[in-house]
Enzyme design. Structure first.
Site, PDB file in Angstrom:
ATOM      1  N   THR A 147       0.867  -1.187   0.000  1.00  0.00           N
ATOM      2  CA  THR A 147       0.000   0.000   0.000  1.00  0.00           C
ATOM      3  C   THR A 147       0.902   1.235   0.000  1.00  0.00           C
ATOM      4  O   THR A 147       1.316   1.701  -1.038  1.00  0.00           O
ATOM      5  CB  THR A 147      -0.963  -0.004   1.198  1.00  0.00           C
ATOM      6  OG1 THR A 147      -0.234  -0.271   2.400  1.00  0.00           O
ATOM      7  CG2 THR A 147      -2.032  -1.077   1.012  1.00  0.00           C
ATOM      8  N   GLU A 168       6.227   4.770   7.061  1.00  0.00           N
ATOM      9  CA  GLU A 168       5.815   5.963   6.324  1.00  0.00           C
ATOM     10  C   GLU A 168       6.632   7.177   6.726  1.00  0.00           C
ATOM     11  O   GLU A 168       6.516   7.692   7.841  1.00  0.00           O
ATOM     12  CB  GLU A 168       4.324   6.219   6.545  1.00  0.00           C
ATOM     13  CG  GLU A 168       3.439   5.217   5.826  1.00  0.00           C
ATOM     14  CD  GLU A 168       1.969   5.387   6.112  1.00  0.00           C
ATOM     15  OE1 GLU A 168       1.166   4.712   5.440  1.00  0.00           O
ATOM     16  OE2 GLU A 168       1.613   6.183   7.004  1.00  0.00           O
ATOM     17  N   ASN A 220      -0.382  11.575   5.709  1.00  0.00           N
ATOM     18  CA  ASN A 220      -1.610  10.968   6.219  1.00  0.00           C
ATOM     19  C   ASN A 220      -2.742  11.966   6.444  1.00  0.00           C
ATOM     20  O   ASN A 220      -3.739  11.637   7.093  1.00  0.00           O
ATOM     21  CB  ASN A 220      -1.315  10.233   7.539  1.00  0.00           C
ATOM     22  CG  ASN A 220      -0.605   8.916   7.299  1.00  0.00           C
ATOM     23  OD1 ASN A 220      -1.220   7.928   6.921  1.00  0.00           O
ATOM     24  ND2 ASN A 220       0.706   8.914   7.494  1.00  0.00           N
ATOM     25  N   THR A 234       0.041  -3.543  12.342  1.00  0.00           N
ATOM     26  CA  THR A 234      -0.807  -3.356  11.176  1.00  0.00           C
ATOM     27  C   THR A 234      -0.078  -3.827   9.940  1.00  0.00           C
ATOM     28  O   THR A 234       0.802  -3.156   9.454  1.00  0.00           O
ATOM     29  CB  THR A 234      -1.170  -1.889  11.001  1.00  0.00           C
ATOM     30  OG1 THR A 234      -1.763  -1.466  12.195  1.00  0.00           O
ATOM     31  CG2 THR A 234      -2.110  -1.684   9.855  1.00  0.00           C
ATOM     32  N   LYS A 288       3.799  -6.768   4.292  1.00  0.00           N
ATOM     33  CA  LYS A 288       3.545  -5.391   3.894  1.00  0.00           C
ATOM     34  C   LYS A 288       3.159  -4.615   5.142  1.00  0.00           C
ATOM     35  O   LYS A 288       2.620  -5.169   6.111  1.00  0.00           O
ATOM     36  CB  LYS A 288       2.448  -5.286   2.843  1.00  0.00           C
ATOM     37  CG  LYS A 288       1.043  -5.702   3.255  1.00  0.00           C
ATOM     38  CD  LYS A 288       0.249  -4.727   4.098  1.00  0.00           C
ATOM     39  CE  LYS A 288       0.216  -3.337   3.471  1.00  0.00           C
ATOM     40  NZ  LYS A 288      -0.525  -2.398   4.418  1.00  0.00           N
TER      41      LYS A 288
END
Length: 417
Positions: free
Chosen positions: A156, A279, A401, A193, A182
């Site tokens: 993602t 991220e 985000n 997550t 992932k």
């Protein structure tokens, strides 16, 4: 590792008896050509095990796959990126079941032998009109050594595919374990997550495999955090078959202990890669707590420090602010004594006995400026320890985000929102 292992190519497609495939459906964006639907298949029956999110809000594929595992063993996993199929009501359950049924029919399996996993935006129905036409090509494309395609298809916000496979001798015969993961955001302990798939040609009972998986996950994926958030879709699935030709492992036997060590090592390597690819992160930080009264106290301290937004922000700024570390220790609810706490950065003391150490600040700044460093917290109250892997928190993470508007805009075009 106290026995030799060899890194090999192929990811989840490396173990004998497994084939993989991936195709592009345009799940998130019909104009995109990136891989977003993957399939893993064991050519022969075997056993399976898994762990799932502890979030009380669970995505439809999590519910369906948990139900399938309770009925028996999986021989295939179909997974997609671009849509989490979470908070989608009965339609989401219907779509997850439809995916498993479609794959089962094409592989001559029972529907309950197919696990389903999804990752992506929450709250939008699956664009099944774009997915269903691709099932034939997905199954027809099954082949050996295509594990990297699976790793790419489940990405993602990841910047790169994350996969690893190893081979080692077990009872005089060569065996293999392959895996891919992932995850880059919404990463937190107690099922981080993420999606993680593993395959092995080492045969064992379902109970033996489940025990090995739970132990390995606890010491790997449950010890990472990027932003402290936990998703609705977290899943780790492991498929095992007997293609290596060795005798099934006996629980707690020497071969079983060796297999558990190898699986734990492999999961730990991939867990660290998740944090490194977080991220917009710039720092990879190992936090080790030593000398706690109990294992739970050590864990509480490590999690408090690794989740603290203030601590993580200081890491991003290259600031060795041990005051933020000790304040997180204080609210962790662990049993501590302030005057006994020592805090070290790459072995150099920043805090001794709860007070400022005499290490020059410039030396500590040089350590925190590095992309990877270690923090040791000595509570000096017992023998228990615990470690975690964490990252910094950057302004770019917040900017990245701030909005998922593009997903909803496309969903409206599809008539799904």
């Amino acid at each position: 590792m106290d026995f030799p292992i060899i890194r090999i190519k192929g990811g989840v497609g490396a173990p004998r008896g497994f084939r993989t495939s991936a195709v592009s459906c345009g799940i998130k964006n019909p104009e995109a050509t990136r891989l977003d639907l993957a399939l893993i298949h064991s050519d022969e029956p075997g056993t399976s095990a898994g762990t799932f999110t502890t979030n009380r809000v669970k995505a439809a594929p999590v519910k369906v796959t948990q139900a399938h595992l309770r009925r028996g063993d999986l021989r295939a996993i179909v997974a997609n990126s671009g849509n989490a199929n979470a908070c989608t009501g009965m339609q989401g359950i219907h779509d997850a079941r439809a995916m498993s049924k479609a794959i089962a029919g094409r592989l001559d399996l029972k529907q309950s032998e197919v696990g389903v996993c999804s990752t992506g935006v929450i709250g939008l129905p699956m664009p099944m009109a774009r997915i269903e036409p691709k099932f034939d090509s997905l199954v027809e494309g099954l082949a050996r050594k295509q594990g990297e395609d699976v790793a790419r298809a489940i990405m993602t916000s990841d910047t790169r595919p994350k996969e690893l496979a190893i081979s080692f001798d077990l009872g005089g015969k060569r065996v293999r374990i392959g895996g891919c993961v992932k995850g880059a955001g919404m990463i937190c302990p107690s099922m981080a997550t993420m999606l993680a798939f593993f395959t092995t040609d080492v045969p064992m009972s379902k109970d033996t495999l489940q025990r090995a998986v739970l132990e390995a996950v606890e010491e790997s994926f449950n010890r990472i955090t990027i932003d402290g958030d936990m998703s609705t879709n977290d899943t780790v699935l492991v498929l095992s078959n007997a293609a290596s030709g060795i005798r099934p492992l006996r629980r707690n036997g020497p071969r079983c202990r060796q297999f558990r060590k190898a699986l734990k090592w492999l999961m730990n390597e991939l867990a660290m890669e998740l944090v490194r690819d977080g991220e917009r992160v710039t720092k990879f930080v190992t936090v080790t707590v030593k000398g706690a009264r109990t294992y739970l106290d050590a864990k509480k301290v490590a999690e408090a420090v690794c989740k603290s937004a203030l601590v993580k922000s200081s890491w991003n700024g290259g600031d060795p602010n041990w005051g933020r570390v000790i304040h997180a220790i204080g609210y962790s609810r662990a049993r501590i004594r302030e005057e006994l706490i020592d805090i070290l950065y790459d072995g150099k003391p920043a805090c001794c006995g709860g007070l400022q150490a005499d290490t020059p600040m410039d030396g500590l700044r040089e350590i925190v400026a590095k992309p990877e460093f270690q923090i040791e917290i000595h509570l000096n109250q017992g023998k228990a320890d615990y470690h975690m892997y964490s990252s910094d928190l950057s302004p770019e993470y917040i900017d990245f985000n701030r909005s998922e508007y593009a997903y909803w805009k496309q969903a409206r075009k599809d008539g799904l929102a």
